[in-house]
Write a protein that holds these residues in place. Structure first.
Motif, PDB file in Angstrom:
ATOM      1  N   MET A 150     -39.135  15.678 -31.525  1.00  0.00           N
ATOM      2  CA  MET A 150     -39.278  15.467 -30.085  1.00  0.00           C
ATOM      3  C   MET A 150     -39.601  14.005 -29.767  1.00  0.00           C
ATOM      4  O   MET A 150     -39.008  13.412 -28.860  1.00  0.00           O
ATOM      5  N   LEU A 151     -40.519  13.429 -30.518  1.00  0.00           N
ATOM      6  CA  LEU A 151     -40.894  12.050 -30.243  1.00  0.00           C
ATOM      7  C   LEU A 151     -39.739  11.092 -30.532  1.00  0.00           C
ATOM      8  O   LEU A 151     -39.587  10.067 -29.857  1.00  0.00           O
ATOM      9  N   ALA A 152     -38.918  11.428 -31.518  1.00  0.00           N
ATOM     10  CA  ALA A 152     -37.764  10.574 -31.816  1.00  0.00           C
ATOM     11  C   ALA A 152     -36.833  10.477 -30.613  1.00  0.00           C
ATOM     12  O   ALA A 152     -36.200   9.450 -30.374  1.00  0.00           O
ATOM     13  N   GLY A 153     -36.749  11.548 -29.829  1.00  0.00           N
ATOM     14  CA  GLY A 153     -35.905  11.533 -28.638  1.00  0.00           C
ATOM     15  C   GLY A 153     -36.583  10.971 -27.413  1.00  0.00           C
ATOM     16  O   GLY A 153     -35.923  10.473 -26.499  1.00  0.00           O
ATOM     17  N   LEU A 154     -37.920  11.022 -27.392  1.00  0.00           N
ATOM     18  CA  LEU A 154     -38.652  10.614 -26.198  1.00  0.00           C
ATOM     19  C   LEU A 154     -39.113   9.149 -26.229  1.00  0.00           C
ATOM     20  O   LEU A 154     -39.299   8.530 -25.186  1.00  0.00           O
ATOM     21  N   VAL A 155     -39.307   8.625 -27.431  1.00  0.00           N
ATOM     22  CA  VAL A 155     -39.928   7.306 -27.577  1.00  0.00           C
ATOM     23  C   VAL A 155     -38.862   6.231 -27.773  1.00  0.00           C
ATOM     24  O   VAL A 155     -37.845   6.442 -28.426  1.00  0.00           O
ATOM     25  N   VAL A 156     -39.123   5.059 -27.204  1.00  0.00           N
ATOM     26  CA  VAL A 156     -38.227   3.927 -27.377  1.00  0.00           C
ATOM     27  C   VAL A 156     -38.154   3.561 -28.852  1.00  0.00           C
ATOM     28  O   VAL A 156     -39.192   3.439 -29.516  1.00  0.00           O
ATOM     29  N   PRO A 157     -36.947   3.397 -29.411  1.00  0.00           N
ATOM     30  CA  PRO A 157     -36.846   3.022 -30.824  1.00  0.00           C
ATOM     31  C   PRO A 157     -37.535   1.691 -31.077  1.00  0.00           C
ATOM     32  O   PRO A 157     -37.584   0.808 -30.215  1.00  0.00           O
ATOM     33  N   GLU A 158     -38.071   1.556 -32.265  1.00  0.00           N
ATOM     34  CA  GLU A 158     -38.724   0.297 -32.625  1.00  0.00           C
ATOM     35  C   GLU A 158     -37.709  -0.837 -32.589  1.00  0.00           C
ATOM     36  O   GLU A 158     -36.587  -0.690 -33.061  1.00  0.00           O
ATOM     37  N   GLN A 159     -38.094  -1.943 -32.024  1.00  0.00           N
ATOM     38  CA  GLN A 159     -37.221  -3.127 -31.945  1.00  0.00           C
ATOM     39  C   GLN A 159     -37.363  -3.945 -33.216  1.00  0.00           C
ATOM     40  O   GLN A 159     -38.472  -4.198 -33.689  1.00  0.00           O
ATOM     41  N   THR A 160     -36.269  -4.299 -33.799  1.00  0.00           N
ATOM     42  CA  THR A 160     -36.314  -5.110 -35.015  1.00  0.00           C
ATOM     43  C   THR A 160     -35.720  -6.480 -34.752  1.00  0.00           C
ATOM     44  O   THR A 160     -34.999  -6.676 -33.782  1.00  0.00           O
TER      45      THR A 160
END
Length: 200
Positions: free
Chosen positions: A190-200
């Motif tokens: 769920m968090l993978a879909g809700l949270v902004v991906p980490e910026q690299t």
């Protein structure tokens, strides 16, 4: 010295009536609950309870309200400064609450946190939803969520954790490690879909 023999006199109170109903619900489920059954356990007649509750419907609502307050206590006991860590902990607290008392967990879903159609919001449910939503709101405020719609994010997480709780209550044979893996996987997904991906 005179000795008095006879039945023990019960001092009735709303708290005692609700606590007795709670025990009966946990033991026998909602279908078996009645004012007559509560009165029988307390050693009084059913009409004696009308000073404290109007009917079975009010009695069940009182039990639900108490159980929502216990859920709020679990949520507010979470002490995580990081909002996403708090979302994880609150999600687990919800599942723990369900597993601690399956009959009462199912009772709660007769009482929605917001008005829908002809059904009015149940204030204790609203308070529980607001308490659970605070961590997600904090995550939004820190720019961690893909969307600014906190209510939708909370509904998505709630749907997932409710499903996890129901699966575990159905008795699929999960041991402690399996249950933990399921809870973790659901939260991670769920968090993978809700949270902004980490910026690299």
């Amino acid at each position: 010295m005179a000795c008095h023999h006879g039945p023990v006199v019960v001092t009735l109170s709303r708290e005692l009536v609700v606590a007795t109903a709670r025990r009966q619900l946990e033991r026998d489920g909602t279908a078996q609950l009645s004012l007559r059954a509560v009165a029988r356990e307390l050693g009084v007649t059913a009409p004696a309870l009308y000073a404290y509750v109007d009917d079975k419907r009010e009695l069940m609502a009182a039990v639900a309200a108490e159980h929502f307050e216990r859920l709020i206590e679990r949520i507010e006991a979470v002490d995580e400064p990081d909002p996403l860590a708090r979302v994880r902990a609150v999600s687990r607290a919800y599942v723990d609450h369900a597993l601690a008392s399956p009959a009462l967990f199912r009772l709660l879903f007769n009482y929605p946190p917001s008005s829908a159609g002809e059904v009015e919001a149940f204030p204790p449910a609203t308070r529980a939803f607001e308490a659970a939503s605070q961590a997600m709101a904090d995550a939004r405020d820190q720019g961690l969520l893909r969307s600014s719609d906190v209510t939708m994010a909370c509904m998505v997480m709630w749907a997932a954790m409710h499903g996890v709780a129901e699966i575990l209550l159905m008795g699929f044979g999960f041991d402690q490690a399996g249950s933990e893996a399921l809870i973790t996987a659901a939260i991670d997904t769920m968090l993978a879909g809700l949270v902004v991906p980490e910026q690299t």
